[in-house]
Design a protein around this motif. Structure first.
Motif, PDB file in Angstrom:
ATOM      1  N   ALA A   1       8.074  -0.661  34.073  1.00  0.00           N
ATOM      2  CA  ALA A   1       7.615  -1.942  34.605  1.00  0.00           C
ATOM      3  C   ALA A   1       6.225  -1.809  35.164  1.00  0.00           C
ATOM      4  N   SER A   2       6.037  -0.727  35.876  1.00  0.00           N
ATOM      5  CA  SER A   2       4.733  -0.504  36.463  1.00  0.00           C
ATOM      6  C   SER A   2       3.668  -0.441  35.380  1.00  0.00           C
ATOM      7  N   ALA A   3       3.969   0.255  34.302  1.00  0.00           N
ATOM      8  CA  ALA A   3       2.997   0.373  33.212  1.00  0.00           C
ATOM      9  C   ALA A   3       2.708  -0.984  32.594  1.00  0.00           C
ATOM     10  N   LEU A   4       3.735  -1.759  32.385  1.00  0.00           N
ATOM     11  CA  LEU A   4       3.513  -3.046  31.755  1.00  0.00           C
ATOM     12  C   LEU A   4       2.702  -3.966  32.647  1.00  0.00           C
ATOM     13  N   TRP A   5       2.966  -3.922  33.923  1.00  0.00           N
ATOM     14  CA  TRP A   5       2.137  -4.725  34.815  1.00  0.00           C
ATOM     15  C   TRP A   5       0.686  -4.268  34.756  1.00  0.00           C
ATOM     16  N   LEU A   6       0.493  -3.002  34.603  1.00  0.00           N
ATOM     17  CA  LEU A   6      -0.885  -2.513  34.502  1.00  0.00           C
ATOM     18  C   LEU A   6      -1.547  -3.051  33.236  1.00  0.00           C
ATOM     19  N   VAL A   7      -0.777  -3.116  32.183  1.00  0.00           N
ATOM     20  CA  VAL A   7      -1.313  -3.708  30.946  1.00  0.00           C
ATOM     21  C   VAL A   7      -1.748  -5.132  31.206  1.00  0.00           C
ATOM     22  N   SER A   8      -0.931  -5.817  31.930  1.00  0.00           N
ATOM     23  CA  SER A   8      -1.278  -7.207  32.265  1.00  0.00           C
ATOM     24  C   SER A   8      -2.581  -7.253  33.043  1.00  0.00           C
ATOM     25  N   THR A   9      -2.728  -6.333  33.960  1.00  0.00           N
ATOM     26  CA  THR A   9      -3.978  -6.287  34.717  1.00  0.00           C
ATOM     27  C   THR A   9      -5.161  -6.068  33.791  1.00  0.00           C
ATOM     28  N   PHE A  10      -4.979  -5.159  32.855  1.00  0.00           N
ATOM     29  CA  PHE A  10      -6.077  -4.880  31.939  1.00  0.00           C
ATOM     30  C   PHE A  10      -6.455  -6.118  31.131  1.00  0.00           C
ATOM     31  N   PHE A  11      -5.425  -6.850  30.690  1.00  0.00           N
ATOM     32  CA  PHE A  11      -5.721  -8.060  29.933  1.00  0.00           C
ATOM     33  C   PHE A  11      -6.531  -9.023  30.768  1.00  0.00           C
ATOM     34  N   ALA A  12      -6.105  -9.191  31.992  1.00  0.00           N
ATOM     35  CA  ALA A  12      -6.841 -10.122  32.845  1.00  0.00           C
ATOM     36  C   ALA A  12      -8.276  -9.636  33.042  1.00  0.00           C
ATOM     37  N   LEU A  13      -8.435  -8.366  33.219  1.00  0.00           N
ATOM     38  CA  LEU A  13      -9.779  -7.824  33.400  1.00  0.00           C
ATOM     39  C   LEU A  13     -10.621  -8.036  32.151  1.00  0.00           C
ATOM     40  N   ALA A  14      -9.992  -7.839  31.007  1.00  0.00           N
ATOM     41  CA  ALA A  14     -10.747  -8.058  29.774  1.00  0.00           C
ATOM     42  C   ALA A  14     -11.248  -9.487  29.717  1.00  0.00           C
ATOM     43  N   ALA A  15     -10.385 -10.412  30.085  1.00  0.00           N
ATOM     44  CA  ALA A  15     -10.813 -11.814  30.074  1.00  0.00           C
ATOM     45  C   ALA A  15     -11.986 -12.018  31.024  1.00  0.00           C
ATOM     46  N   ILE A  16     -11.898 -11.394  32.151  1.00  0.00           N
ATOM     47  CA  ILE A  16     -12.986 -11.558  33.125  1.00  0.00           C
ATOM     48  C   ILE A  16     -14.274 -10.961  32.606  1.00  0.00           C
ATOM     49  N   TYR A  17     -14.155  -9.832  31.933  1.00  0.00           N
ATOM     50  CA  TYR A  17     -15.369  -9.253  31.350  1.00  0.00           C
ATOM     51  C   TYR A  17     -16.023 -10.255  30.404  1.00  0.00           C
TER      52      TYR A  17
END
Lengths: 96, 172, 786
Positions: free
Chosen positions: B29-45
């Motif tokens: 779960a922790s890993a998947l949430w991190l993936v979600s964070t990365f996606f959001a960061l990518a969008a922000i980039y």
């Protein structure tokens, strides 16, 4: 840009808290990756002011983080083989 | 305007996902949430105009590094019986406290009186993107000024691969 | 007689030559004994090394430690006798070499026996031979003889030149410290010359005696080295031109006294006696130092010439000069064994008898008297302090005489007699009769040295006899003696003469000197001395001097009594030594009898050096006066001129001196009565050996025998508190506080701190990350704040 920097700060702090609090080595690693990402965001957020160099640095950071993740996880695996667990306390032989 | 709203939206996703990352018991779960964070960061980039970086974020971080994490979790069979692996509540309190302090300091530094005005009139990075295109904006400096770090990074990756293989073998 | 005439001639002929006095090699007088010390010291070191090696070889299984005493030689040792002993009587070449040593323990209940206590079965240390033991016999008396001759040359030169100012020969600048300038300088004047002659002359005789007495002792070269060193320091003391130089000599003789008293140091009692002497001396030295500091503050200099020039500038009888004199007297009391610092002298009898003769009769103990006479100008300025000196002296004289009445050890009697006679000397100089004090010093040196050496001869003979039969009896206890005049005739006659001298029987020396002192006391009580005008504690000087005269007279009576007792128990009556031992009793060798004879002759003639024709009865001896009437007074007059000037300027109302006849008659009667009383009351026939004769009968005798329990008193009020304080400091301050602080706070604390701080190294990454975060916070905080 200000807002992005704030976001970067928040994410960094969250990652730091996670590093302090978690005992599972892999999750610990993930928190470190989180901190790295926060730093990347800061670089990117400042690149309008500082030039394209900010984004180039981010590129390199991502590459190095990948390499580091690979090696780190390999280490965790080898310790796991010895201790049957990834609890960070198994990694604490260098103590008083 | 739209940019602002999207930015705040993805920022919220990023923060929530980060908080979830550090607080889940289940490593998967922790890993998947991190993936979600990365996606959001990518969008922000992307919103910030770093198109190439945004794509690379998804390709490398979410696509390679996190897969690696998940593979390792699967190899070590960690997803099943989860013991609570948080440190004591003293540590939790300490972490929370020091994090807040650090946040306050950082905020002060970002928005404080000594920091120069950050609403820049000239967007240097965008100029580059205009000139060379999104990929070229990164590529040209990389092969011109940063060619040495580029080659070194390549070497580093090679070393990392070999090292990872060596470290993870059962018998060398 | 011829000698007397020759001396008179020399003294009368002197006034013709008025040349300035050029000292002849004065530095050599002081240097010669030092050279003797060095040579003998080297011999001692070599001998000790050889003895250690020999002991290691022969006594590998030693169940006993070798004592420092001489041991028995057996028959084959006869062949190894040195040539010095060949001069001895044939009697001494027995199968047993003479173990000539003596020591005595403090009377705290146990007698430290000499090693007679060893059964004959033990192998004793062989008497060493070779150059290390023959060389000191030549070197030590030799340097003394040379020094005496040079002193004599200087004496005649000084007499011929009619010296008025002291001659100061400076050799190098010793202490140029700020305003203080002290040179290593010798001052040659009448007083120092006289003292030098006494020291080297009597010293020479005692060195000669020691050759016979100590030559069989394994530590003989060391003994001679120490004796020479002592003479060196004593000469520095009397010839020094300044107080610090005197103090160097003062300390040095204290040191040598310690070394010599504890000569047989392997016996703990002897070592303790040495320590006691040194420590009690030290208490006096504190007084001396304070006095010196005060003198420097007020006079700006410590050289005699300058101090005595400037002394009259102070207020007469004022607090400063009184304090200086009192502190000087504290020093003198320590060195010269006056109340309350006399306790070391009886214990000092633990040393060899010649040491007692030289140091504790003739020279070191007179240093205090010398100090007072030298500082006569200062003491004349402080009548209160002078009276204190006189009273303490008289009290000591009386006190010590009482103790001497009931001692059984021959040397102890003489020791208390010395303390008593020193009291006489201090009474004299305290009363302002400086010449009388020095006169008594000189005659006392003669007869007391004769008595001590005589007792040494007696002890030597007793030892020899007791050794022959391996008896364990105490060779010094008078109850073991008796009737020795048949066996030791020369010793008997010389000691007899000395006894008559000390008792004050005319025409012997003691009569003139002691009765000049008592006479001065009577004169002072009639108000005819400058010091009669002084006062102490509200009582006038004249009254005090009357009391002093009475005290001294009683002391003189007791002196005659106990000396008569000594002679009676030792030389008269039946012999109690034992039938077997008696066969081995015989007279001692020439090296020991010759000094006795010389000293006895001096005891006879010495009194004629200061005949005062104003005094009745004494005036009868005027034709025999050596050097003319009042020769000593005339000789020392330049020394006491300073004091006389002080009295002339400051003291009024002094009466005319009238010499009545009755004090002299009284003194003669006292002397004769004391001796007669002893003859009549004491019955030597009733004595037996110590086991059968109790030391005392009744309470008073017990107190006298136990020295009025003064040592016990000091033990309770001084020694025990010091021990207590020392233990308290050790346990509370040293261990409890300092150690606890260092061990506990510093040691334990750093350990705890380390262990606590070490906990940071948990090995867990989380903790380290946290620490980094904290660091970041700190740095950022600094940034933000600044």
């Amino acid at each position: 840009m200000n807002a992005a920097l704030f976001l970067s700060a928040i994410l960094f702090v969250i990652g730091a808290a996670g590093v302090v609090v978690r005992r599972n080595a892999i999750i610990l690693f993930m928190c470190v990756e989180l901190m790295l990402n926060a730093a990347n965001l800061a670089f990117v957020a400042l690149s309008p002011r500082a030039g394209i160099d900010g984004q180039v640095i981010v590129f390199f950071v991502i590459a190095v983080a990948a390499a580091e993740a690979a090696v780190g996880l390999a280490i965790i695996i080898s310790v796991f083989r010895h201790a049957e667990s990834v609890d960070i306390r198994n990694f604490s032989l260098l103590r008083w | 305007m739209l940019t602002q709203i999207l930015f705040y939206f993805f920022a919220g996703i990023a923060i929530v996902s980060a908080l979830m990352t550090i607080s889940r018991r289940n490593p998967v779960a922790s890993a998947l949430w991190l993936v979600s964070t990365f996606f959001a960061l990518a969008a922000i980039y992307t919103l910030l105009g770093a198109f190439f970086i945004g794509i690379i974020q998804i390709l490398v971080y979410a696509g390679a590094i996190m897969i690696l994490f998940l593979f390792v979790i699967m190899l070590l069979n960690l997803g099943n019986d989860y013991e609570p692996d948080f440190r004591s509540s003293v540590w939790k309190a300490t972490a929370a406290g020091s994090s807040l302090v650090l946040l306050a300091l950082l905020a002060r530094m970002i928005a404080g009186p000594a920091t120069p005005n950050q609403t820049a009139s000239v967007d240097l990075a965008a100029a580059q993107v205009e000139q060379y295109g999104a990929v070229g904006a990164i590529g040209v400096p990389m092969f011109l000024e940063y060619v040495v770090p580029l080659q070194v990074t390549g070497l580093l990756l090679l070393v990392a691969v070999v090292g990872a293989v060596v470290l993870a073998k059962r018998k060398i | 007689m011829v000698l007397i005439l020759a001396l008179q001639e020399a003294a009368h002929a002197a006034p013709e030559a008025h040349a300035a006095f050029e000292p002849t090699l004065p530095g050599l007088i002081v240097l010669l004994p030092l050279i003797g010390f060095i040579i003998n010291g080297i011999a001692a070191l070599v001998a000790a090394r050889a003895a250690t090696r020999l002991r290691a070889l022969t006594h590998g299984h030693a169940a006993h430690e070798a004592h420092g005493h001489a041991s028995h030689d057996h028959a084959h040792a006869v062949a190894t006798h040195t040539h010095v002993e060949e001069a001895h009587d044939a009697h001494t070449h027995d199968s047993h070499a003479v173990a000539a040593h003596q020591h005595d323990a403090s009377e705290q209940g146990h007698d430290a026996h000499d090693h007679d206590a060893h059964p004959a079965g033990h192998a004793e240390e062989p008497v060493p031979t070779g150059w290390t033991h023959t060389l000191p016999s030549l070197v030590a008396p030799g340097v003394m003889a040379l020094a005496f001759i040079i002193a004599l040359l200087n004496f005649f030169g000084m007499a011929g030149a009619e010296l008025h100012e002291p001659v100061v020969r400076s050799y190098w600048s010793w202490l140029p410290v700020g305003d203080l300038q002290v040179d290593a300088a010798l001052q040659l004047d009448q007083l120092s010359m006289l003292m030098t002659l006494i020291i080297t002359g009597v010293g020479l005789l005692i060195h000669l005696f020691s050759v016979g007495y100590m030559s069989h002792d394994p530590g003989y070269p060391r003994y001679m080295a120490y004796l020479n060193l002592f003479v060196f320091f004593m000469l520095v003391l009397v010839l020094g031109a300044s107080f610090p130089l005197m103090f160097v000599g003062w300390e040095g003789v204290g040191l040598c006294s310690y070394l010599l008293i504890g000569f047989w140091f392997r016996e703990k009692a002897n070592a303790d006696a040495g320590k006691k002497a040194f420590i009690v001396n030290r208490i006096g030295d504190f007084g001396f130092l304070v006095a010196m500091m005060m003198m420097f503050v007020h006079f700006g200099s410590l050289n005699y010439v300058e101090v005595f020039e400037r002394a009259p500038e102070l207020a007469f009888g004022g607090a400063v000069v009184t304090a200086i004199c009192l502190f000087l007297f504290v020093g003198a009391a320590g060195k010269s064994a006056q109340l309350p610092l006399y306790v070391w002298l009886p214990d000092a009898m633990a040393g060899p008898t010649p040491v007692s003769a030289l140091i504790h009769a003739a020279t070191m103990v007179t240093a205090g008297v010398y100090l007072v006479v030298r500082s006569s100008t200062l003491f004349a300025m402080a009548p209160t302090a002078s009276l204190v000196v006189a009273i303490v002296g008289a009290a000591t004289a009386l006190f010590a005489a009482t103790i001497g009445l009931k001692q059984w050890d021959i040397k102890k009697v003489l020791a208390y007699s010395t303390v008593s006679q020193l009291g006489f000397m201090f009474a004299a100089v305290g009363m302002g009769a400086y010449v009388a004090g020095v006169f008594h010093l000189m005659t006392h040196a003669f007869f007391k040295a004769c008595l001590f050496l005589g007792s040494g001869a007696v002890i030597h003979a007793m030892h020899h006899a007791l050794h022959a039969t391996h008896s364990h009896a105490d060779a010094q206890d008078m109850r073991n003696m008796g009737g020795l005049r048949r066996y030791l005739p020369v010793t008997f006659i010389t000691m007899g003469i000395a006894t008559l001298a000390i008792a004050g029987v005319p025409p012997f020396a003691g009569f003139f000197s002691k009765d000049e002192i008592i006479g001065a006391a009577w004169i002072g009580s009639a108000g005819e001395l400058p010091l009669s005008q002084g006062s102490l504690l509200g009582v006038s000087g004249a009254t005090w001097m009357g009391i002093i005269a009475v005290m001294l007279s009683i002391a003189a009576l007791m002196t005659a009594f106990y000396m008569g007792r000594l002679m009676l128990y030792t030389f008269f009556g039946p012999n109690r030594t034992g039938d077997e031992e008696r066969r081995h009793l015989h007279e001692v060798g020439w090296t020991m009898t010759v000094p006795l004879i010389v000293l006895a002759v001096l005891s006879v003639l010495g009194g004629f050096l200061n005949i005062d024709s104003h005094i009745p009865v004494v005036s009868a001896f005027t034709p025999l006066a050596i050097g003319g009437e009042l020769a000593l007074h005339g000789w020392l007059h330049p020394i006491i001129e300073g004091a006389e000037h002080v009295w002339e300027s400051n003291v009024t109302g002094v009466g005319e001196v009238h010499h009545a006849a009755w004090p002299i008659i009284l003194a003669i009667l006292i002397g004769l009565a004391g001796l007669a009383l002893a003859w009549v009351i004491l019955k030597p026939e009733t004595l037996g050996p110590p086991e059968r004769t109790p030391a005392y009968k009744g309470g008073l005798e017990k107190a006298l025998y136990n020295k009025w329990y003064v040592d016990e008193l000091y033990h309770t009020i001084v020694v025990r508190p010091v021990y207590f304080l020392s233990r308290a400091f050790y346990s509370v301050v040293d261990r409890g506080t300092i150690d606890a602080l260092i061990d506990g706070v510093v040691g334990r604390g750093s350990m705890l701190l380390g262990m606590t701080a070490g906990r940071v190294q948990t090995g867990q990454v989380n903790t380290y990350a946290f620490v980094i975060i904290v660091g970041v916070i700190v740095v950022l905080g600094a940034f933000v704040a600044l």
